[in-house]
Design a protein around this motif. Structure first.
Motif, mmCIF file in Angstrom:
data_model
loop_
_atom_site.group_PDB
_atom_site.id
_atom_site.type_symbol
_atom_site.label_atom_id
_atom_site.label_comp_id
_atom_site.label_asym_id
_atom_site.label_seq_id
_atom_site.Cartn_x
_atom_site.Cartn_y
_atom_site.Cartn_z
ATOM 1 N N ASN A 163 0.810 -1.224 0.000
ATOM 2 C CA ASN A 163 0.000 0.000 0.000
ATOM 3 C C ASN A 163 0.843 1.274 0.000
ATOM 4 O O ASN A 163 0.463 2.274 -0.602
ATOM 5 N N GLN A 164 1.983 1.216 0.693
ATOM 6 C CA GLN A 164 2.873 2.396 0.754
ATOM 7 C C GLN A 164 3.425 2.714 -0.634
ATOM 8 O O GLN A 164 3.477 3.878 -1.050
ATOM 9 N N ALA A 166 0.640 4.103 -2.782
ATOM 10 C CA ALA A 166 0.346 5.485 -2.378
ATOM 11 C C ALA A 166 1.341 6.447 -3.036
ATOM 12 O O ALA A 166 0.954 7.519 -3.514
ATOM 13 N N GLU A 209 -5.910 1.922 0.913
ATOM 14 C CA GLU A 209 -6.685 0.877 1.615
ATOM 15 C C GLU A 209 -8.155 0.937 1.215
ATOM 16 O O GLU A 209 -8.791 -0.072 0.943
ATOM 17 N N SER A 210 -8.683 2.160 1.183
ATOM 18 C CA SER A 210 -10.093 2.364 0.824
ATOM 19 C C SER A 210 -10.346 1.971 -0.631
ATOM 20 O O SER A 210 -11.341 1.303 -0.939
ATOM 21 N N THR A 230 -1.110 9.601 -3.350
ATOM 22 C CA THR A 230 -2.212 9.678 -2.393
ATOM 23 C C THR A 230 -1.740 9.105 -1.055
ATOM 24 O O THR A 230 -0.558 8.802 -0.891
ATOM 25 N N SER A 231 -2.644 8.941 -0.096
ATOM 26 C CA SER A 231 -2.247 8.441 1.221
ATOM 27 C C SER A 231 -2.386 6.924 1.307
ATOM 28 O O SER A 231 -3.110 6.304 0.520
ATOM 29 N N PHE A 232 -1.715 6.365 2.299
ATOM 30 C CA PHE A 232 -1.785 4.932 2.592
ATOM 31 C C PHE A 232 -3.253 4.520 2.817
ATOM 32 O O PHE A 232 -3.713 3.502 2.314
ATOM 33 N N TYR A 233 -3.986 5.351 3.580
ATOM 34 C CA TYR A 233 -5.370 5.012 3.925
ATOM 35 C C TYR A 233 -6.304 5.137 2.721
ATOM 36 O O TYR A 233 -7.265 4.385 2.596
ATOM 37 N N ALA A 234 -5.991 6.073 1.820
ATOM 38 C CA ALA A 234 -6.792 6.199 0.597
ATOM 39 C C ALA A 234 -6.634 4.944 -0.256
ATOM 40 O O ALA A 234 -7.599 4.461 -0.858
#
Length: 200
Positions: free
Chosen positions: A155-156, A159, A170-171, A164-168
């Protein structure tokens, strides 16, 4: 960025031809695999891969090393693959309008069969179903899923490529899996009916 990669980039920026050949040798499979996953056409993927490395050669002077070389290459490859898809869609719309006004000529709307280097022969049918389903989900979900499940990136890394972000990420992955599950469920629900009709 590791030292050998930094050295390679420095040499290329100084105009050393061998370093460009080395970069192509190191990354051409990665670029091709990413592109063919998106455009789903081997000939198009080969052309786009060449375009990616041409851009690398022309733009290496502006590469500052703020991201890894592979991250930069992924960004170029994805952008060019998506651009190629958009151009094809525009051509299809134009061909459809021509046909409405009496112009003759067949337009191929279904994606052609293609071979992905990472797909084993025995999994080819399942892979074809998955790739077809990938075409139906939103662009960002498709890119995140392709980089994660087909390219094997974490994911990193995704991203960084998608800016974008790690959490984006994931989503995006969660939504991609949900979208694909629905699409593939519909396909497999239809499968028994297909088999039964063949058996009659």
């Amino acid at each position: 960025m590791n030292q050998s990669e930094a050295e390679l980039i420095k040499k290329l920026q100084q105009g050393e031809q061998q370093s460009f050949a080395d970069i192509v040798g190191l990354y051409q499979d990665m670029v091709y695999n990413t592109v063919v996953s998106i455009v789903q056409n081997e000939l198009d993927a080969e052309d786009i891969t060449q375009e990616v490395f041409l851009q690398v050669y022309q733009s290496i002077g502006s590469f500052k090393g703020e991201a890894k070389l592979s991250t930069w290459l992924y960004r170029i490859a994805i952008a060019k693959a998506l651009d190629s898809e958009k151009k094809k869609k525009r051509k299809k719309r134009f061909a459809f309008i021509q046909n409405l006004f009496g112009e003759h000529g067949e337009e191929q709307y279904n994606p052609v069969e293609f071979n992905h280097p990472g797909v084993q022969l025995e999994n080819k049918e399942n892979a074809a179903v998955l790739f077809k389903a990938l075409k139906q989900i939103p662009e960002n979900q498709r890119i995140a899923f392709t980089l994660n499940k087909i390219e094997g990136l974490n994911n990193q890394e995704i991203a960084a490529i998608m800016n974008t972000s790690f959490y984006a990420v994931e989503s995006l992955l969660a939504r991609a899996k949900s979208s694909l599950k629905k699409s593939l469920k519909n396909y497999y629900l239809q499968e028994p009916n297909k088999k039964n009709s063949h058996e009659k």
